[in-house]
Design an enzyme around this catalytic site. Structure first.
Site, mmCIF file in Angstrom:
data_model
loop_
_atom_site.group_PDB
_atom_site.id
_atom_site.type_symbol
_atom_site.label_atom_id
_atom_site.label_comp_id
_atom_site.label_asym_id
_atom_site.label_seq_id
_atom_site.Cartn_x
_atom_site.Cartn_y
_atom_site.Cartn_z
ATOM 1 N N ALA A 1 0.836 -1.205 0.000
ATOM 2 C CA ALA A 1 0.000 0.000 0.000
ATOM 3 C C ALA A 1 0.867 1.250 0.000
ATOM 4 O O ALA A 1 0.635 2.196 -0.771
ATOM 5 C CB ALA A 1 -0.938 -0.003 1.209
ATOM 6 N N TYR A 2 1.878 1.269 0.854
ATOM 7 C CA TYR A 2 2.743 2.443 0.987
ATOM 8 C C TYR A 2 3.504 2.696 -0.315
ATOM 9 O O TYR A 2 3.521 3.822 -0.837
ATOM 10 C CB TYR A 2 3.715 2.214 2.138
ATOM 11 C CG TYR A 2 4.575 3.395 2.489
ATOM 12 C CD1 TYR A 2 4.021 4.551 3.024
ATOM 13 C CD2 TYR A 2 5.958 3.348 2.322
ATOM 14 C CE1 TYR A 2 4.810 5.631 3.371
ATOM 15 C CE2 TYR A 2 6.759 4.420 2.667
ATOM 16 C CZ TYR A 2 6.184 5.560 3.189
ATOM 17 O OH TYR A 2 6.985 6.636 3.526
ATOM 18 N N ALA A 3 4.115 1.652 -0.869
ATOM 19 C CA ALA A 3 4.889 1.813 -2.098
ATOM 20 C C ALA A 3 3.992 2.196 -3.274
ATOM 21 O O ALA A 3 4.381 3.010 -4.121
ATOM 22 C CB ALA A 3 5.659 0.539 -2.410
ATOM 23 N N SER A 23 1.237 3.953 -3.115
ATOM 24 C CA SER A 23 0.879 5.372 -2.956
ATOM 25 C C SER A 23 2.036 6.265 -3.360
ATOM 26 O O SER A 23 1.846 7.296 -4.015
ATOM 27 C CB SER A 23 0.454 5.658 -1.513
ATOM 28 O OG SER A 23 1.546 5.620 -0.607
ATOM 29 N N LYS A 24 3.250 5.867 -3.014
ATOM 30 C CA LYS A 24 4.414 6.693 -3.318
ATOM 31 C C LYS A 24 4.833 6.593 -4.786
ATOM 32 O O LYS A 24 5.413 7.522 -5.344
ATOM 33 C CB LYS A 24 5.571 6.314 -2.398
ATOM 34 C CG LYS A 24 5.322 6.643 -0.928
ATOM 35 C CD LYS A 24 5.121 8.140 -0.695
ATOM 36 C CE LYS A 24 5.130 8.475 0.789
ATOM 37 N NZ LYS A 24 5.051 9.926 1.049
#
Length: 238
Positions: A145-147, A149-150
C-alpha cells in the site's frame, strides 16, 4: 524573506526539514495533522519566524486555509515541502481495504491536493519537493500500500514539473531509504532494524537530518537546476 510551507512538520523528517530551512533563513509554516503539542514544539525549536497550521492534507479546504495563513502572515510562499504521510505494513493478501484507502487518501490524494495549491500559490523561482520512498524500487514485502501510494507521488511529481514550463518553479521528489523516524521504527524489532541498517554501503540508517539536507539543497538556488527528478537519498542501497 523566503517562505517555506512544510507539511508533516510536527515530527520526524518534516520537523528536521522545517528546522533546516529556518536555519537557512526561511520563514516556516509548520503544517501538522493533529498533534498540536508536537507542532508547537517545532515552532518553539525554530525560535524565529515560524507559525503552526493544522490541516488534513487530503482536505482541499483545510490545505487552502494553510496556504492562506502563509500568505497572510508572511506575504507569500516560495517553497513547499510535502512530508506528511502514513504507513500501513501488511502483506497484500491480509491488508484491510479500509487501511489501503487511508494510505492512498493521505499519501497520494494528499500530495495531489497540496501540490495543486502549491502550483497556484508558489512564487516564481520557487520549489516544490514531495516525499516518496526508496521502497518503490526496493520492493520490500509488506509495503504494497505504501509503495503504491508513493509510486503515484513520483509519477505526479515528474508530470507536474513539465506542466510548470515557463513558471521557473522546480518540482522534485526525495525518496528516503530506511531512516530512523518513529514512522519507520514502528512495529520493527531490533534484528529487523539492524538488518535494514546494514543494507547501505554506509552501514547505518539514515537520519531525518540527512534527508533535510537533501531537501534544503533542492529548495535553494544551488539546487534550482535539478527539476523533474526523483532523488533516492538512501546511502547507496541498490
Amino acid at each position: 524573506m523566503r517562505v517555506a510551507l512544510v507539511t508533516g512538520a510536527s515530527r520526524g523528517i518534516g520537523r528536521a526539514v522545517a528546522e533546516k530551512l529556518a536555519s537557512d533563513g526561511f520563514a516556516v509554516v509548520v503544517g501538522y495533522a493533529g498533534n498540536s503539542d508536537d507542532a508547537a514544539a517545532t515552532v518553539k525549536g525554530i525560535d524565529g519566524n515560524a507559525v503552526a497550521a493544522q490541516a488534513d492534507v487530503a482536505d482541499e479546504s483545510a490545505v487552502a486555509a494553510m496556504f492562506d495563513l502563509a500568505e497572510e502572515t508572511y506575504g507569500g510562499v516560495d517553497v513547499v515541502v510535502h512530508s506528511a504521510g502514513i504507513l500501513e505494513l501488511s502483506p497484500l493478501a491480509e491488508l484491510d481495504l479500509a487501511a489501503f484507502d487511508r494510505v492512498i487518501r493521505t499519501n497520494l490524494r494528499g500530495t495531489f491536493v497540496v501540490n495543486q495549491q502549491a502550483v497556484r500559490r508558489v512564487r516564481r523561482g520557487g520549489a516544490v519537493v514531495n516525499l516518496s520512498t526508496s521502497v518503490v524500487g526496493l520492493a520490500f514485502p509488506g509495503y504494497t500500500a505504501y509503495a503504491a501510494s508513493k509510486g503515484g507521488v513520483e509519477a505526479l511529481t515528474l508530470i507536474l514539473a513539465r506542466e510548470l514550463r515557463g513558471r521557473d518553479i522546480t518540482v522534485n521528489a526525495v525518496a528516503p531509504g530506511p531512516t530512523a523516524t518513529d514512522l519507520f521504527l514502528q512495529g520493527k524489532d531490533e534484528e529487523t532494524i539492524d538488518r535494514l541498517a546494514a543494507q547501505s554501503p554506509l552501514e547505518r540508517l539514515g537520519t531525518p537530518q540527512d534527508i533535510a539536507e537533501t531537501i534544503a539543497f533542492l529548495a535553494s538556488p544551488a539546487g534550482h537546476w535539478v527539476n523533474g527528478q526523483v532523488l533516492r537519498a538512501n546511502g547507496g542501497i541498490i
